[in-house]
Design a protein around this motif. Structure first.
Motif, PDB file in Angstrom:
ATOM      1  N   ILE A   1       0.834  -1.201   0.000  1.00 26.62           N
ATOM      2  CA  ILE A   1       0.000   0.000   0.000  1.00 26.62           C
ATOM      3  C   ILE A   1       0.874   1.259   0.000  1.00 26.62           C
ATOM      4  O   ILE A   1       0.491   2.292  -0.537  1.00 26.62           O
ATOM      5  N   LYS A   2       2.079   1.135   0.573  1.00 28.71           N
ATOM      6  CA  LYS A   2       2.959   2.304   0.682  1.00 28.71           C
ATOM      7  C   LYS A   2       3.635   2.653  -0.643  1.00 28.71           C
ATOM      8  O   LYS A   2       3.973   3.800  -0.878  1.00 28.71           O
ATOM      9  N   THR A   3       3.860   1.653  -1.493  1.00 30.90           N
ATOM     10  CA  THR A   3       4.703   1.881  -2.668  1.00 30.90           C
ATOM     11  C   THR A   3       4.052   1.527  -4.007  1.00 30.90           C
ATOM     12  O   THR A   3       4.571   1.903  -5.053  1.00 30.90           O
TER      13      THR A   3
ATOM     14  N   PRO B   1       0.582   9.160   2.241  1.00 34.96           N
ATOM     15  CA  PRO B   1       1.534   8.346   3.020  1.00 34.96           C
ATOM     16  C   PRO B   1       1.150   8.234   4.496  1.00 34.96           C
ATOM     17  O   PRO B   1       1.342   7.181   5.104  1.00 34.96           O
ATOM     18  N   GLY B   2       0.604   9.297   5.052  1.00 34.81           N
ATOM     19  CA  GLY B   2       0.180   9.275   6.463  1.00 34.81           C
ATOM     20  C   GLY B   2      -0.942   8.267   6.680  1.00 34.81           C
ATOM     21  O   GLY B   2      -0.941   7.512   7.664  1.00 34.81           O
ATOM     22  N   PHE B   3      -1.894   8.248   5.764  1.00 38.42           N
ATOM     23  CA  PHE B   3      -2.992   7.283   5.875  1.00 38.42           C
ATOM     24  C   PHE B   3      -2.475   5.852   5.711  1.00 38.42           C
ATOM     25  O   PHE B   3      -2.933   4.934   6.390  1.00 38.42           O
TER      26      PHE B   3
ATOM     27  N   LEU C   1      -1.317   0.599   8.338  1.00 39.54           N
ATOM     28  CA  LEU C   1      -0.427  -0.502   8.758  1.00 39.54           C
ATOM     29  C   LEU C   1      -0.240  -0.496  10.281  1.00 39.54           C
ATOM     30  O   LEU C   1      -0.168  -1.563  10.901  1.00 39.54           O
ATOM     31  N   ALA C   2      -0.208   0.683  10.866  1.00 40.66           N
ATOM     32  CA  ALA C   2      -0.084   0.776  12.328  1.00 40.66           C
ATOM     33  C   ALA C   2      -1.316   0.170  13.009  1.00 40.66           C
ATOM     34  O   ALA C   2      -1.207  -0.506  14.037  1.00 40.66           O
ATOM     35  N   ASN C   3      -2.482   0.385  12.420  1.00 39.70           N
ATOM     36  CA  ASN C   3      -3.695  -0.196  13.011  1.00 39.70           C
ATOM     37  C   ASN C   3      -3.752  -1.710  12.830  1.00 39.70           C
ATOM     38  O   ASN C   3      -4.295  -2.418  13.684  1.00 39.70           O
TER      39      ASN C   3
END
Ligand code: HEC
Length: 150
Positions: free
Chosen positions: A75-77, A91-93, A98-100
């Motif tokens: 999802i990031k790249t 990028p923050g979302f 991923l943090a969640n």
């Protein structure tokens, strides 16, 4: 005849995940390959829909979530269909999502009860929702449908 053509056109517009009907694309969506990001999103949707019933029952396991983390990391790249429509907030979302997922994993590691599982699961889906409110409103209804009632 023309009414049928119009109806078919509207249906095609609805089938394009990110598009609102008023901005139907000129290209034929059935011919276009999904972008890397769209393909990742489809995997994410299928994965989370598959876990929904277990989250509802409070029977999620560490193994359920462990495999998702790597599969959802792109999802990031991953390259989106329309890079010009990706906002600075993206990028923050992606990090928050991923943090969640990690928080859900940690909750399961700490033997979360049903209520805590539902809370952590819904927090993941809420991140899908937040990003989509800014980036791709088409699938919002489907995303909200993955949330579990407490
Ligand atoms: C960081 C932002 C972000 C997050 C988080 C996010 N999405 Fe997406 N999603 C997008 C963008 C941008 C697209 C458009 C991708 C493209 O067309 O290349 C998309 C596309 C989709 C699509 C349409 C795919 C297709 O077939 O074209 C679905 C369905 C979807 N997302 C569901 C989800 C679900 C479910 C979650 C959470 C489990 C999620 N999304 C999390 C930004 C996000």
């Amino acid at each position: 005849m023309s009414k049928i053509a119009v109806a078919a056109g509207l249906l095609a517009a609805v089938l394009v995940a990110c598009q609102q009907q008023e901005s139907a694309p000129k290209r034929n969506p059935r011919v276009a390959e999904p972008s890397e990001l769209a393909a990742t999103m489809r995997t994410m949707t299928a994965d989370m829909e598959e876990l929904q019933a277990k989250a509802q029952a409070g029977t999620l396991t560490l193994a359920d979530v462990e495999s998702l983390r790597a599969a959802h990391e792109p999802i990031k790249t991953a390259t989106p269909t329309k890079p010009e429509e990706i906002k600075e907030s993206y990028p923050g979302f992606a990090e928050a999502y991923l943090a969640n997922l990690d928080a859900l994993y940690d909750a399961l590691k700490n033997q979360a009860d049903r209520e805590a599982q539902i809370e952590a699961f819904n927090a993941v889906i809420a991140t899908c929702e937040s990003c989509h409110q800014q980036h791709c409103p088409g699938p919002l209804e489907r995303i909200r449908g993955i949330k579990v009632a407490e």
